[in-house]
Write an enzyme that holds these catalytic residues in place. Structure first.
Site, PDB file in Angstrom:
ATOM      1  N   HIS A   1      41.076   3.639  40.860  1.00 46.70           N
ATOM      2  CA  HIS A   1      40.692   2.487  40.001  1.00 46.70           C
ATOM      3  C   HIS A   1      40.292   2.426  38.659  1.00 46.70           C
ATOM      4  O   HIS A   1      40.812   2.124  37.355  1.00 46.70           O
ATOM      5  CB  HIS A   1      39.715   1.093  40.147  1.00 46.70           C
ATOM      6  CG  HIS A   1      39.702   0.252  40.291  1.00 46.70           C
ATOM      7  ND1 HIS A   1      40.421  -0.690  40.697  1.00 46.70           N
ATOM      8  CD2 HIS A   1      38.819  -0.365  38.531  1.00 46.70           C
ATOM      9  CE1 HIS A   1      40.169  -2.120  39.541  1.00 46.70           C
ATOM     10  NE2 HIS A   1      39.191  -1.309  39.084  1.00 46.70           N
ATOM     11  N   GLU A   2      39.626   3.125  38.376  1.00 50.09           N
ATOM     12  CA  GLU A   2      38.945   3.152  36.460  1.00 50.09           C
ATOM     13  C   GLU A   2      39.732   4.139  35.552  1.00 50.09           C
ATOM     14  O   GLU A   2      40.258   4.016  35.396  1.00 50.09           O
ATOM     15  CB  GLU A   2      37.606   4.305  36.655  1.00 50.09           C
ATOM     16  CG  GLU A   2      36.499   3.360  37.361  1.00 50.09           C
ATOM     17  CD  GLU A   2      36.513   1.806  36.865  1.00 50.09           C
ATOM     18  OE1 GLU A   2      36.697   0.933  35.802  1.00 50.09           O
ATOM     19  OE2 GLU A   2      36.261   1.010  37.901  1.00 50.09           O
TER      20      GLU A   2
ATOM     21  N   HIS B   1      42.847   1.946  35.008  1.00 52.26           N
ATOM     22  CA  HIS B   1      42.309   1.115  33.233  1.00 52.26           C
ATOM     23  C   HIS B   1      43.220   1.874  32.467  1.00 52.26           C
ATOM     24  O   HIS B   1      43.206   1.415  30.981  1.00 52.26           O
ATOM     25  CB  HIS B   1      41.053   0.322  33.583  1.00 52.26           C
ATOM     26  CG  HIS B   1      40.391  -0.533  34.347  1.00 52.26           C
ATOM     27  ND1 HIS B   1      41.239  -1.510  34.521  1.00 52.26           N
ATOM     28  CD2 HIS B   1      39.596  -0.716  34.968  1.00 52.26           C
ATOM     29  CE1 HIS B   1      41.000  -2.300  35.227  1.00 52.26           C
ATOM     30  NE2 HIS B   1      39.619  -1.755  35.559  1.00 52.26           N
TER      31      HIS B   1
END
Length: 228
Positions: free
Chosen positions: A100-101, A104
């Site tokens: 998920h990170e 980004h």
């Protein structure tokens, strides 16, 4: 809006309960799936690095940071920071959060519009969240409609930031699932639990946005009522 004192009390209870429920959901889901290893047995650091490399992103570092669920991507320093448990962990939760990170970071590399918009909103949102209540309270205490309205305007900037955060987070989670599957970090039978981790994390942003919108609407209605 509240239907008297009883309605107001219910509103305040809901205002406090919504984020607490979301946080509880995240912690419980994380706790459950942090105990279940992925078939690939890759650590969160390895997952993050693999996805970054597979997407041709070599200028982003992956670092360990203190705390629990303190994972984040810093676009200014080009760093994916993973909490110790996720940095070293080989669990479904660690892989999901790391991916998920990195989602980004991929957004940043591709200049994803909503991410750029959110970054541009940071100064106004930060100022608005810190100062808006002072203007609103002053406007109410001294019956100064202009101060009240100014406070609402400042609060609107903070609320807008919360709303723009939603597509940014949902998109990062969608990217995470796609990358985890395509890179072979997780198998078919691991997709559902991994998605549960990502969905639980998204709840915190939904809860924050909902509370922010409710409060903004409440103050707008109070302002309108005071000018009738």
């Amino acid at each position: 809006m509240f239907g008297g004192l009883g309605g107001y009390i219910i509103y305040i209870v809901l205002l406090m309960a919504i984020p607490l429920w979301a946080q509880s959901k995240v912690k419980n889901t994380y706790k459950k799936y942090s105990k279940k290893a992925t078939s690939s047995l890759m650590t969160g650091e390895e997952v993050a690095r693999k996805i970054l490399n597979d997407n041709g992103i070599y200028d982003v570092n992956v670092e360990e940071t203190k705390g629990t669920l303190t994972d984040h991507y810093d676009p200014r320093k080009k760093v994916v920071r993973l909490s110790s448990g996720n940095f070293h962990g080989q669990s479904m939760a660690s892989s999901a959060i790391a991916a998920h990170e990195v989602g980004h970071a991929i957004q940043d590399a591709e200049e994803y519009a909503f991410l750029k918009f959110r970054s541009a909103l940071v100064p106004a949102a930060s100022f608005g969240s810190n100062i808006s209540f002072f203007f609103i309270i002053a406007g109410i205490l001294f019956s100064m409609g202009n101060l009240f309205l100014l406070g609402i305007i400042f609060m609107s900037a903070a609320v807008l930031f919360q709303l723009v955060t939603l597509p940014v987070e949902f998109d990062a989670s969608n990217r995470a699932m796609g990358q985890l599957v395509s890179t072979g970090v997780i198998r078919n039978n691991e997709e559902r639990p991994t998605k549960k981790v990502l969905n639980a994390a998204a709840l915190t942003y939904v809860a924050a946005a909902l509370v922010a919108v409710l409060e903004l609407v409440r103050f707008i209605m109070m302002y309108l009522a005071s000018n009738e």
